[in-house]
Each structure stands twice: as C-alpha cells, then as structure tokens.
Design a protein around this motif. Structure first.
Motif: not given
Length: 127
Positions: A78, A82, A85, A89, A109, A111-114, A117
């Motif tokens: 991750q 980042d 990203r 994404r 995290d 919340e950051k994982d595409s 999401t």
C-alpha cells in the motif's frame, strides 16, 4: 466462441503467476516462498522499490506487470501504491487483479485501498 471475452493466462509451465511490487523485505519474502518468476525473455514478475526508486520507475513497473501475459494477480504494498495512486485508482481491468497489501513498515489502511473503495461504492456501504 464460448471463450470470447475470457483471457487465458499461462506462464511457461502452464500456470498462473503473481506479480509483486513492494519494498525489499516484502518482495524477498514472496520470492523465498517461490512466487518469483523470470521468463524466457529474462523479464521478472517482481519489482523492488527502495528510497532511491523514482516514481516514474514504479509507474513503468506497474504498467509492465499489468500488461504482462501470465500474471493473474498483482500484489503491491500500500505504501508503494500510494506513490502511484493516480494510476492504481484509474486501473480498471479484471486481470490482473490488483491487491494492496501491508508492509512491515506500513500498516494496511482500507480507506486508501482502491479495491475496497470500489466495493463500498458498489454495495452502498461506508466505513
């Protein structure tokens, strides 16, 4: 015609392989478990990112591994994801599937994982 739209991915031994992009410890761990592969063109299915690695080199490795035949899943730490990203994404292909994983120095995290999401958007759930 029944196989139309389906991709057939095989490495030189007839199986599928993982691709790995990450820090040295993470990539080494996967290589020691037997995940590493070097094909007949001497192209590797892994890329080690260090503090000296340029963003453009990571982007090139990501594009190369996501277009390489025989890779079904691309594992990327991750922390490295980042750094690129914007590319992760925008990646929208099914194969290879991109999975973001934690590294020893960076916890995961969601919340950051595409992928997570997209799952939350599709299911209408939030964290």
């Amino acid at each position: 015609m029944a196989n139309r739209g389906k991709q057939r991915l095989k490495n030189r031994d007839g199986g599928y392989v993982f691709g790995i992009i990450g820090d040295e410890d993470t990539v080494t761990g996967f290589l020691l478990s037997g995940v590493g592969d070097v094909d007949t063109k001497r192209e590797k299915n892994f890329f080690v990112v260090t503090a000296k690695t340029k963003q453009s080199e990571i982007e090139h490795a990501f594009r190369f591994l996501t277009s390489k035949d025989g890779i079904a899943i691309l594992l990327i730490t991750q922390a490295v994801a980042d750094q690129i990203r914007h590319i992760v994404r925008d990646y929208d292909k099914l194969i290879p599937t991109i999975l973001e994983i934690p590294s020893k120095d960076s916890p995961y995290d969601p919340e950051k994982d595409s992928v997570m999401t997209r799952v939350r958007k599709m299911t209408g759930t939030s964290s």
